[in-house]
Design a protein around this motif. Structure first.
Motif, PDB file in Angstrom:
ATOM      1  N   CYS A 159       0.853  -1.186   0.000  1.00 19.30           N
ATOM      2  CA  CYS A 159       0.000   0.000   0.000  1.00 19.30           C
ATOM      3  C   CYS A 159       0.894   1.243   0.000  1.00 19.30           C
ATOM      4  N   ILE A 160       0.403   2.315  -0.609  1.00 17.37           N
ATOM      5  CA  ILE A 160       1.137   3.585  -0.647  1.00 17.37           C
ATOM      6  C   ILE A 160       0.202   4.686  -0.168  1.00 17.37           C
ATOM      7  N   TYR A 161       0.658   5.446   0.816  1.00 15.78           N
ATOM      8  CA  TYR A 161      -0.113   6.599   1.297  1.00 15.78           C
ATOM      9  C   TYR A 161       0.611   7.858   0.834  1.00 15.78           C
ATOM     10  N   ILE A 162      -0.079   8.700   0.087  1.00 17.89           N
ATOM     11  CA  ILE A 162       0.526   9.911  -0.458  1.00 17.89           C
ATOM     12  C   ILE A 162       0.037  11.111   0.346  1.00 17.89           C
ATOM     13  N   ALA A 163       0.976  11.783   1.021  1.00 14.90           N
ATOM     14  CA  ALA A 163       0.640  12.944   1.862  1.00 14.90           C
ATOM     15  C   ALA A 163       1.483  14.121   1.399  1.00 14.90           C
ATOM     16  N   ILE A 164       1.114  14.707   0.256  1.00 13.46           N
ATOM     17  CA  ILE A 164       1.981  15.713  -0.367  1.00 13.46           C
ATOM     18  C   ILE A 164       1.976  17.058   0.340  1.00 13.46           C
ATOM     19  N   GLY A 165       1.042  17.285   1.240  1.00  9.33           N
ATOM     20  CA  GLY A 165       1.106  18.474   2.080  1.00  9.33           C
ATOM     21  C   GLY A 165       0.471  19.725   1.510  1.00  9.33           C
ATOM     22  N   ALA A 166       0.723  20.820   2.229  1.00  6.58           N
ATOM     23  CA  ALA A 166       0.095  22.107   1.920  1.00  6.58           C
ATOM     24  C   ALA A 166       1.148  23.170   1.631  1.00  6.58           C
ATOM     25  N   HIS A 167       2.036  22.859   0.698  1.00 10.89           N
ATOM     26  CA  HIS A 167       3.142  23.774   0.415  1.00 10.89           C
ATOM     27  C   HIS A 167       2.814  24.822  -0.641  1.00 10.89           C
ATOM     28  N   SER A 168       1.566  24.930  -1.058  1.00 13.11           N
ATOM     29  CA  SER A 168       1.214  25.907  -2.087  1.00 13.11           C
ATOM     30  C   SER A 168       0.955  27.275  -1.470  1.00 13.11           C
ATOM     31  N   ASP A 169       1.256  28.298  -2.244  1.00 10.31           N
ATOM     32  CA  ASP A 169       0.998  29.669  -1.811  1.00 10.31           C
ATOM     33  C   ASP A 169      -0.384  30.094  -2.271  1.00 10.31           C
ATOM     34  N   LYS A 170      -0.954  31.019  -1.552  1.00  9.90           N
ATOM     35  CA  LYS A 170      -2.237  31.587  -1.959  1.00  9.90           C
ATOM     36  C   LYS A 170      -1.964  33.001  -2.458  1.00  9.90           C
ATOM     37  N   LYS A 171      -2.264  33.225  -3.709  1.00 14.41           N
ATOM     38  CA  LYS A 171      -2.061  34.557  -4.300  1.00 14.41           C
ATOM     39  C   LYS A 171      -3.150  35.509  -3.799  1.00 14.41           C
ATOM     40  N   ILE A 172      -2.772  36.771  -3.614  1.00 14.25           N
ATOM     41  CA  ILE A 172      -3.760  37.742  -3.129  1.00 14.25           C
ATOM     42  C   ILE A 172      -4.205  38.717  -4.214  1.00 14.25           C
ATOM     43  N   GLY A 173      -3.599  38.608  -5.390  1.00 16.89           N
ATOM     44  CA  GLY A 173      -4.070  39.396  -6.528  1.00 16.89           C
ATOM     45  C   GLY A 173      -3.675  40.860  -6.509  1.00 16.89           C
ATOM     46  N   ILE A 174      -2.483  41.165  -5.997  1.00 19.16           N
ATOM     47  CA  ILE A 174      -2.033  42.562  -6.021  1.00 19.16           C
ATOM     48  C   ILE A 174      -0.951  42.732  -7.085  1.00 19.16           C
ATOM     49  N   GLU A 175      -0.842  43.930  -7.586  1.00 20.03           N
ATOM     50  CA  GLU A 175       0.136  44.224  -8.625  1.00 20.03           C
ATOM     51  C   GLU A 175       1.549  44.011  -8.081  1.00 20.03           C
ATOM     52  N   GLY A 176       2.362  43.312  -8.852  1.00 22.23           N
ATOM     53  CA  GLY A 176       3.762  43.115  -8.496  1.00 22.23           C
ATOM     54  C   GLY A 176       4.046  41.870  -7.676  1.00 22.23           C
ATOM     55  N   GLU A 177       3.035  41.073  -7.312  1.00 22.87           N
ATOM     56  CA  GLU A 177       3.310  39.907  -6.465  1.00 22.87           C
ATOM     57  C   GLU A 177       4.093  38.823  -7.213  1.00 22.87           C
ATOM     58  N   ASP A 178       4.109  38.894  -8.544  1.00 23.77           N
ATOM     59  CA  ASP A 178       4.897  37.934  -9.324  1.00 23.77           C
ATOM     60  C   ASP A 178       6.210  38.536  -9.825  1.00 23.77           C
ATOM     61  N   ALA A 179       6.549  39.737  -9.368  1.00 24.74           N
ATOM     62  CA  ALA A 179       7.770  40.413  -9.819  1.00 24.74           C
ATOM     63  C   ALA A 179       9.008  39.704  -9.271  1.00 24.74           C
ATOM     64  N   GLY A 180      10.135  39.891  -9.965  1.00 23.43           N
ATOM     65  CA  GLY A 180      11.400  39.318  -9.519  1.00 23.43           C
ATOM     66  C   GLY A 180      11.777  39.836  -8.136  1.00 23.43           C
ATOM     67  N   GLY A 181      12.294  38.956  -7.299  1.00 24.79           N
ATOM     68  CA  GLY A 181      12.709  39.353  -5.955  1.00 24.79           C
ATOM     69  C   GLY A 181      11.597  39.301  -4.925  1.00 24.79           C
ATOM     70  N   VAL A 182      10.366  39.087  -5.373  1.00 22.53           N
ATOM     71  CA  VAL A 182       9.243  38.973  -4.438  1.00 22.53           C
ATOM     72  C   VAL A 182       9.008  37.492  -4.183  1.00 22.53           C
TER      73      VAL A 182
END
Length: 196
Positions: A159-182
Motif C-alpha cells: 500500500c502507498i499513502y501519499i501525503a503531499i502536504g500544503a506547500h502551495s501559496d495563496k495569491k492575493i491578486g495585487i500588482e507586483g506579487e509575481d515580480a522578480g525578488g518577491v
C-alpha cells in the motif's frame, strides 16, 4: 474518579498522535478557549495548557509498543503532519512502514511553515524521534517521480499513502506579487527551515 496523567496522555495520543504539537500551535483563542462558557463572565479554561502538560508529560515517559508480527509493507510519501500521523498508526498496528521524504528533515509545514519562536524545533524533533522509535524506516532527500518511481514503489509495497502536504501559496491578486525578488511567505519560511 481520579485519572492518572499517563492514562489521560494515552487517551490524547490515541485520539491524536500529534496532540503535543496541536496544544502549542492551534488557535485556542478562536476555538476551545474562545468558546468556553466560563469566559463569558471571567477566565476561560485554558485547554491548551492542560493538553500541553498532559501530552508533553506522556511523550517524555511513554513507551510505544511495537508488535512483533510485521504485516505487509506500506510506503508513506512525505513526512508532514498527515504522513507522520499515518506512519505512527500503521506502525502501532504492526505494519512495516517506510517514509520517503523529499526534504532533508521530517515535519513538513510543522518545520517549514511554522516559525521556531511559535513552535520550538526541540519539541518537533522529540515528537519525530518517538515516532521513529516504532521502527519506521526513513529515506530523506528522495523525490518520488525523480529519484524513485511510483511504479517501483507499487512493486515493493502493498500500500502507498501519499501525503503531499500544503506547500502551495495563496495569491492575493495585487500588482507586483509575481515580480522578480518577491517571494511568498511559504517560500520565505521554507528557506528559514532549510537554514538559508
Amino acid at each position: 474518579m481520579a485519572i492518572h496523567i499517563m492514562d489521560a496522555g494515552a487517551e490524547l495520543f490515541q485520539n491524536n498522535p500529534m496532540s503535543v504539537i496541536c496544544s502549542i500551535v492551534c488557535d485556542h483563542e478562536q476555538q476551545c478557549a474562545g468558546h468556553c462558557v466560563l469566559g463569558k463572565k471571567g477566565n476561560p479554561v485554558h485547554f491548551s495548557s492542560i493538553e500541553n502538560y498532559i501530552s508533553d508529560t506522556y511523550l517524555d515517559r511513554m513507551k510505544l509498543q511495537i508488535p512483533e508480527e510485521k504485516k505487509k509493507p506500506v510506503a508513506v510519501i512525505r513526512a508532514g503532519p498527515a504522513g507522520l500521523t499515518v506512519a505512527i498508526i500503521l506502525a502501532q498496528h504492526g505494519y512495516k512502514v517506510t517514509i520517503f521524504e523529499q526534504r532533508h528533515h521530517l515535519g513538513g509545514m510543522l518545520r517549514y511553515g511554522i516559525p521556531s519562536y511559535r513552535f520550538p524545533r526541540e519539541k518537533l524533533d522529540a515528537e519525530i524521534e518517538s515516532i521513529l522509535s516504532l521502527g519506521i524506516e526513513v529515506h530523506t532527500g528522495v523525490t518520488v517521480g525523480r529519484d524513485i518511481w511510483l511504479e517501483k514503489l507499487e512493486q515493493e509495497y502493498d500500500c502507498i499513502y501519499i501525503a503531499i502536504g500544503a506547500h502551495s501559496d495563496k495569491k492575493i491578486g495585487i500588482e507586483g506579487e509575481d515580480a522578480g525578488g518577491v517571494i511568498s511567505a511559504v517560500e520565505f519560511l521554507r528557506a528559514i527551515g532549510d537554514g538559508k
